[in-house]
Design a protein around this motif. Structure first.
Motif, PDB file in Angstrom:
ATOM      1  N   ASN A  32       0.804  -1.218   0.000  1.00 27.77           N
ATOM      2  CA  ASN A  32       0.000   0.000   0.000  1.00 27.77           C
ATOM      3  C   ASN A  32       0.840   1.273   0.000  1.00 27.77           C
ATOM      4  N   GLY A  33       1.909   1.304   0.763  1.00 32.53           N
ATOM      5  CA  GLY A  33       2.779   2.478   0.775  1.00 32.53           C
ATOM      6  C   GLY A  33       3.421   2.711  -0.585  1.00 32.53           C
ATOM      7  N   ASP A  34       3.858   1.635  -1.218  1.00 35.90           N
ATOM      8  CA  ASP A  34       4.444   1.764  -2.552  1.00 35.90           C
ATOM      9  C   ASP A  34       3.397   2.218  -3.567  1.00 35.90           C
ATOM     10  N   TYR A 141      -1.830  14.217  -3.610  1.00 35.39           N
ATOM     11  CA  TYR A 141      -0.376  14.356  -3.675  1.00 35.39           C
ATOM     12  C   TYR A 141       0.229  14.435  -2.279  1.00 35.39           C
ATOM     13  N   ALA A 142      -0.349  15.251  -1.421  1.00 40.06           N
ATOM     14  CA  ALA A 142       0.183  15.401  -0.067  1.00 40.06           C
ATOM     15  C   ALA A 142       0.127  14.081   0.692  1.00 40.06           C
ATOM     16  N   ASP A 143      -0.965  13.357   0.546  1.00 38.74           N
ATOM     17  CA  ASP A 143      -1.093  12.072   1.212  1.00 38.74           C
ATOM     18  C   ASP A 143      -0.064  11.082   0.658  1.00 38.74           C
ATOM     19  N   ALA A 144       0.111  11.086  -0.647  1.00 42.14           N
ATOM     20  CA  ALA A 144       1.083  10.180  -1.256  1.00 42.14           C
ATOM     21  C   ALA A 144       2.514  10.544  -0.856  1.00 42.14           C
ATOM     22  N   CYS A 145       2.778  11.823  -0.643  1.00 43.60           N
ATOM     23  CA  CYS A 145       4.106  12.237  -0.180  1.00 43.60           C
ATOM     24  C   CYS A 145       4.400  11.637   1.187  1.00 43.60           C
ATOM     25  N   ASN A 146       3.382  11.514   2.016  1.00 38.98           N
ATOM     26  CA  ASN A 146       3.577  10.905   3.337  1.00 38.98           C
ATOM     27  C   ASN A 146       4.034   9.453   3.220  1.00 38.98           C
ATOM     28  N   ALA A 147       3.697   8.803   2.131  1.00 36.68           N
ATOM     29  CA  ALA A 147       4.134   7.429   1.912  1.00 36.68           C
ATOM     30  C   ALA A 147       5.504   7.386   1.242  1.00 36.68           C
ATOM     31  N   SER A 148       5.899   8.475   0.589  1.00 34.85           N
ATOM     32  CA  SER A 148       7.122   8.480  -0.201  1.00 34.85           C
ATOM     33  C   SER A 148       8.342   8.984   0.551  1.00 34.85           C
ATOM     34  N   HIS A 149       8.170  10.020   1.345  1.00 32.81           N
ATOM     35  CA  HIS A 149       9.309  10.657   1.999  1.00 32.81           C
ATOM     36  C   HIS A 149       9.572  10.037   3.360  1.00 32.81           C
ATOM     37  N   SER A 150      10.803  10.050   3.748  1.00 34.76           N
ATOM     38  CA  SER A 150      11.174   9.496   5.043  1.00 34.76           C
ATOM     39  C   SER A 150      10.525  10.296   6.164  1.00 34.76           C
ATOM     40  N   GLY A 151       9.847   9.607   7.019  1.00 36.03           N
ATOM     41  CA  GLY A 151       9.164  10.205   8.152  1.00 36.03           C
ATOM     42  C   GLY A 151       8.325   9.139   8.810  1.00 36.03           C
ATOM     43  N   PHE A 152       7.759   9.450   9.961  1.00 41.84           N
ATOM     44  CA  PHE A 152       7.006   8.426  10.674  1.00 41.84           C
ATOM     45  C   PHE A 152       5.781   7.968   9.890  1.00 41.84           C
ATOM     46  N   LEU A 153       5.162   8.870   9.129  1.00 45.24           N
ATOM     47  CA  LEU A 153       3.974   8.459   8.372  1.00 45.24           C
ATOM     48  C   LEU A 153       4.300   7.384   7.334  1.00 45.24           C
ATOM     49  N   THR A 154       5.474   7.473   6.717  1.00 46.94           N
ATOM     50  CA  THR A 154       5.817   6.426   5.750  1.00 46.94           C
ATOM     51  C   THR A 154       6.076   5.100   6.455  1.00 46.94           C
ATOM     52  N   LEU A 155       6.570   5.156   7.678  1.00 46.13           N
ATOM     53  CA  LEU A 155       6.803   3.921   8.434  1.00 46.13           C
ATOM     54  C   LEU A 155       5.499   3.239   8.832  1.00 46.13           C
ATOM     55  N   GLN A 156       4.422   4.000   8.896  1.00 42.53           N
ATOM     56  CA  GLN A 156       3.121   3.426   9.242  1.00 42.53           C
ATOM     57  C   GLN A 156       2.703   2.339   8.237  1.00 42.53           C
ATOM     58  N   TYR A 157       3.233   2.441   7.009  1.00 39.42           N
ATOM     59  CA  TYR A 157       2.882   1.450   5.988  1.00 39.42           C
ATOM     60  C   TYR A 157       3.560   0.099   6.229  1.00 39.42           C
ATOM     61  N   ALA A 158       4.415   0.001   7.257  1.00 39.36           N
ATOM     62  CA  ALA A 158       5.023  -1.268   7.647  1.00 39.36           C
ATOM     63  C   ALA A 158       4.497  -1.732   9.004  1.00 39.36           C
ATOM     64  N   LEU A 159       3.520  -1.015   9.516  1.00 39.38           N
ATOM     65  CA  LEU A 159       2.987  -1.311  10.846  1.00 39.38           C
ATOM     66  C   LEU A 159       1.566  -1.852  10.716  1.00 39.38           C
TER      67      LEU A 159
END
Length: 183
Positions: A32-34, A141-159
Motif C-alpha cells: 500500500n505504501g508503494d 499528492y500530499a497524502d502520497a508524499c507521506n508514503a514516499s518521503h522518510s518520516g514516521f507516516l511512511t513507516l506506518q505502511y510497515a505497521l
C-alpha cells in the motif's frame, strides 16, 4: 492532425495509465505504501499537463530541455563516483546541452517549470476553476508524499495494528483500496 501538445498529451495519458495500473497492482498485493508513492506520479502528470497546455509553445520546450539538466547531473555524479572514467567528449557534450537548457530557462533551477508543483496547480485552477488541480495537490499528492518521503507516516505502511498489539510487517500488508482510489 497531431500537434506537439497532442503528442505530449498521449504520452502523459500513457504514463498515467501505467502508474494507475502499477498502483492498483501494488495495492491489491498489499504494498500500500508503494502504491501511494506511485500515485504521486499520476497527480504530477495531471497538474503538469494542464500547466503546459496553458502555454504549449513555451512550456513544451522547457519541459523537454530540462532533461538535459537532469541527465548531466546524473552523468557528472556517476563520473565522479567512478573516478572520472567517462568519455570526456560525451561529458562535454552533455554539459553543453545542460548549459544551453539553463541559458534558455534560467528560472528552472530545481524543476523544469521554475515554480513549485503547488504553484503550477494554482495557476491551472486560476485558468479554469473547474479543474480542481489544487484539490488533487492538497489531498492526493500530499497524502502520497507521506508514503514516499522518510518520516514516521511512511513507516506506518510497515505497521500492522495499533498500540501495544502493533507488529512490524516485512512483506505485504492487507490490500487497501485507498491507494487505488487516489490513483
Amino acid at each position: 492532425k497531431g500537434t506537439p501538445l497532442s503528442g505530449l498529451g498521449a504520452m502523459f495519458v500513457a504514463r498515467a495509465a501505467q502508474s494507475t495500473y502499477s498502483a492498483t497492482l501494488l495495492a491489491s498485493h498489499g504494498f500500500n505504501g508503494d502504491a501511494m508513492s506511485v500515485g504521486r506520479t499520476i497527480t504530477e502528470l495531471a497538474i503538469d499537463y494542464r500547466y503546459i497546455a496553458l502555454k504549449p509553445d513555451e512550456r513544451i520546450k522547457k519541459f523537454k530541455e530540462f532533461d538535459s539538466v537532469a541527465i548531466y547531473k546524473i552523468a557528472a555524479a556517476a563520473d565522479k563516483l567512478h573516478g572520472g572514467r567517462f568519455d570526456p567528449d560525451m561529458m562535454r557534450t552533455l554539459k553543453e546541452h545542460r548549459d544551453e537548457a539553463k541559458k534558455n530557462n534560467p528560472e528552472s533551477t530545481t524543476n523544469w517549470a521554475g515554480v513549485r508543483l503547488s504553484e503550477r496547480a494554482k495557476i491551472v485552477d486560476e485558468s479554469n476553476p473547474t479543474l480542481k488541480r489544487m484539490s488533487l495537490y492538497k489531498l492526493g499528492y500530499a497524502d502520497a508524499c507521506n508514503a514516499s518521503h522518510s518520516g514516521f507516516l511512511t513507516l506506518q505502511y510497515a505497521l500492522e495494528g495499533q498500540g501495544a498489539g502493533a507488529v512490524i510487517r516485512m512483506g505485504p500488508m492487507a490490500p487497501a483500496f485507498k491507494p487505488i482510489d487516489l490513483a
